[in-house]
Design an enzyme around this catalytic site. Structure first.
Site, mmCIF file in Angstrom:
data_model
loop_
_atom_site.group_PDB
_atom_site.id
_atom_site.type_symbol
_atom_site.label_atom_id
_atom_site.label_comp_id
_atom_site.label_asym_id
_atom_site.label_seq_id
_atom_site.Cartn_x
_atom_site.Cartn_y
_atom_site.Cartn_z
ATOM 1 N N THR A 89 -3.355 -3.981 -7.374
ATOM 2 C CA THR A 89 -3.097 -5.037 -8.350
ATOM 3 C C THR A 89 -1.894 -4.767 -9.248
ATOM 4 O O THR A 89 -1.064 -5.643 -9.469
ATOM 5 C CB THR A 89 -4.360 -5.227 -9.217
ATOM 6 O OG1 THR A 89 -5.378 -5.743 -8.364
ATOM 7 C CG2 THR A 89 -4.120 -6.183 -10.370
ATOM 8 N N ASN A 110 -2.431 1.549 -9.074
ATOM 9 C CA ASN A 110 -3.181 1.230 -10.295
ATOM 10 C C ASN A 110 -3.330 2.477 -11.168
ATOM 11 O O ASN A 110 -3.281 2.410 -12.386
ATOM 12 C CB ASN A 110 -4.580 0.711 -9.945
ATOM 13 C CG ASN A 110 -4.560 -0.752 -9.538
ATOM 14 O OD1 ASN A 110 -3.549 -1.443 -9.680
ATOM 15 N ND2 ASN A 110 -5.685 -1.228 -9.030
ATOM 16 N N ASP A 174 -5.713 -7.081 -17.983
ATOM 17 C CA ASP A 174 -4.592 -6.598 -18.803
ATOM 18 C C ASP A 174 -3.371 -6.297 -17.946
ATOM 19 O O ASP A 174 -2.248 -6.669 -18.283
ATOM 20 C CB ASP A 174 -5.006 -5.373 -19.654
ATOM 21 C CG ASP A 174 -5.564 -4.190 -18.870
ATOM 22 O OD1 ASP A 174 -5.503 -4.187 -17.625
ATOM 23 O OD2 ASP A 174 -6.070 -3.241 -19.523
ATOM 24 N N HIS A 348 -1.515 -9.250 -4.014
ATOM 25 C CA HIS A 348 -1.802 -8.591 -2.727
ATOM 26 C C HIS A 348 -2.734 -9.515 -1.967
ATOM 27 O O HIS A 348 -3.258 -10.472 -2.539
ATOM 28 C CB HIS A 348 -2.477 -7.215 -2.927
ATOM 29 C CG HIS A 348 -3.630 -7.255 -3.874
ATOM 30 N ND1 HIS A 348 -4.852 -7.778 -3.518
ATOM 31 C CD2 HIS A 348 -3.737 -6.894 -5.178
ATOM 32 C CE1 HIS A 348 -5.657 -7.719 -4.566
ATOM 33 N NE2 HIS A 348 -5.012 -7.200 -5.590
HETATM 34 ZN ZN LIG Z 1 -5.350 -7.492 -7.520
#
Ligand SMILES: [Zn+2]
Length: 557
Positions: A89, A110, A174, A348
């Protein structure tokens, strides 16, 4: 209660003008065809739908009648690529409005490791400031921050070019709000159990506070299950999961106050859209001299994909609700008479849980073996070679692996050779690549659907942030060893089901067309910059401008 009711209730609570309010209907000029001579749009609306794969778009496209149908009538790139290898993400959102691969945004995953960081576990969350005392990379314990992002965003460039430009970023997560919003956003916020929140110590505007209060009230209420439309009936099959229970036949009901289930439902997207509508109105985005930017991160699709997979009744309900919610959002924008352009993509792709994939014609689908647990591998290798533990740091069974700083150069060499050999021998491992192999490699200039494994990993490689070696799992190996309630499927791989996303552009009067060849999410920034007349140093971006005008004219200057 339907989602439309939630959005309408929030909009009413926030005094948002509905369809027909604001500018009088008869003040809206007739649709003029957009040409190269048309002035720039006054508002850019960038929407990222988390885990909205090209496969989901294709599967549901003929069922859309609302906002996604509108976008599908515009300029459609059905094979957009989050071209890089680590399709998570944070990296994905970092490409969308920077024009750069994670290699240059610095957002390689991430979570990554900084072995010189002061904190004990050396693990960093992509969107935190780890220098804040008392923080950790764990959820709820970090101080959200944009500091790790190494390049400017579209909003940053717009404001540098014309300080009158306004930038607002609202998302479910966030990291979505931050990585797309950049450093200079006027307002930046995301959903929280309390409604909306932002960086520590940054107060929300009165409008955002009011929106947050309305969202918190919605979270506090319980929600009955949704009615399954006939279009979704074929998906309504229960799939047993390892830790007990089933998924696939859910209706997205929840108890009052259950924030986790709120996030994994169309309500969360409705809340972001309602807040964005209120903020647009309060700040009069699109009504000033400069072009403004409204950024939305819609996260529910991702939470549903992870929680119950992509092919059950739950995702069907979500796809149809997202389409409706976006339709309502655009209708409200239409009523303002503002000339706006919408770009929609995803951070994604994704694919389904192996248990259902095996039932649906893909018998090879499987879960990762426990033998790929990095702690177990590190222990075994350290013991064999007589080296100190922990031998290396990893965030899971694949991805970037960081050798311990306690090793001497000679020990590093021995450890790396043994680890690479051991991983390569595992039947679920596709490849192991060292940082050294990637460091000297240029970023590919070829079409993203032709990229080699090394090309993909190179676009995720950043010398400051990447590990010493990278483990790639075979396709269709889901890196979750056991399915449990709330976590059955994921993304993050180098494979195209995780890389391919739709890229859709719409503006009133813009003639639609479809370009099925591969393009990239890093093309979005140059495309939008050209459309709004924003000068851009093309040597500072990895993408290229996509010409949104069919025929001989071009929107790329
Ligand atoms: Zn994601």
């Amino acid at each position: 209660m339907t989602l439309k009711h939630l959005t309408t209730a929030l909009a009413a609570a926030l005094c948002v003008a509905g369809a027909g309010a604001g500018l009088a209907q008869d003040a809206v000029p007739p649709v003029q065809k957009v040409t190269a001579a048309t002035p720039p749009p006054k508002l850019v609306v960038m929407i990222a739908v988390d885990q909205f794969s090209a496969d989901l778009f294709a599967q549901y496209r003929s069922h859309f009648t609302g906002g996604l149908a509108r976008l599908a009538s515009g300029v459609v790139f059905p094979s957009g690529y989050q071209a890089h290898g680590a399709t998570e993400t944070c990296p994905g959102h970092s490409t969308i409005l920077t024009g750069n691969h994670p290699a240059h945004t610095g957002i390689i995953a991430n979570n990554f490791f900084d072995l010189s960081a002061a904190r004990e576990d050396k693990r960093l969350y992509c969107a935190e400031d780890e220098t804040v005392p008392g923080t950790s990379s764990r959820s709820g314990q970090y101080a959200p921050s944009v500091d790790h992002l190494m390049v400017p965003t579209l909003g940053d460039l717009m404001k540098a070019h014309d300080p009158r430009a306004q930038v607002v970023s609202v998302a479910g997560k966030d990291r979505a709000a931050i990585m797309m919003g950049g450093r200079q956003a006027d307002e930046l916020m995301w959903l929280a159990p309390t409604g909306l929140t932002s960086y520590r110590g940054r107060a929300l505007s009165p409008t955002a506070t009011q929106a947050g209060t309305a969202i918190a009230a919605a979270i506090a209420q319980s929600r009955p299950g949704l009615t399954l439309p006939a279009d979704c009936a074929a998906h309504d099959i229960a799939i047993p999961i390892d830790k007990g229970g089933t998924v696939g036949t859910g209706r997205l009901a929840r108890d009052g106050g259950d924030f986790r289930r709120f996030m994994a439902s169309p309500e969360a997207d409705g809340a972001v859209l309602a807040a964005a509508t209120a903020l647009r109105q309060a700040r009069r985005l699109g009504e000033g001299e400069a072009t403004d930017l409204l950024i939305l991160g819609l996260s529910a699709t991702d939470y549903i994909g992870h929680g119950v997979g992509t092919e059950g009744s739950e995702m069907c309900l979500q796809m149809l609700a997202l389409d409706r919610e976006l339709g309502d959002f655009f209708t409200r924008l239409d009523a303002t008479g503002i000339d706006y352009v919408v770009a929609l993509t995803a951070d994604h792709g994704g694919h389904d849980m192996p248990e259902r994939n095996r039932q649906n014609g893909w018998p090879a689908a499987e879960r990762v073996a426990r033998t790929l647990d990095p702690a177990a591998i590190g222990k075994a290798v350290a013991e064999k070679l007589g080296l100190p533990q922990p031998l290396f740091h990893a965030d899971g069974p694949f991805g970037d692996m960081y050798l311990s700083k306690a090793l001497t150069p000679a020990q590093r060499k021995t450890a790396l050779a043994e680890l690479v050999a051991r991983y390569r021998a595992h039947p679920q491992v596709e490849a192991v690549v060292t940082a050294e192999e990637l460091a000297s490699r240029p970023i590919s200039k070829r079409a993203a659907d032709t990229w080699s494994l090394l090309d993909k990993l190179r676009a995720s490689y950043n010398a400051q942030r990447s590990g010493d070696f990278i483990v790639v799992l075979k396709d269709r190996v889901t890196p979750i060893p056991e399915s449990g309630l709330g976590y059955v499927a994921t993304h993050g791989s180098v494979w195209d089901y995780d890389r391919r996303v739709p890229m859709l552009f719409w503006r009133k009067g813009l003639a639609g067309f479809e370009q099925p060849n591969a393009v990239m999410t890093v093309d979005i920034l140059p495309t939008l910059a050209a459309l709004i007349g924003l000068p851009l140093d093309m040597s500072k971006v990895d993408g290229r401008c996509l010409d949104l005008l069919s025929g001989p004219e071009s929107s790329c200057r």
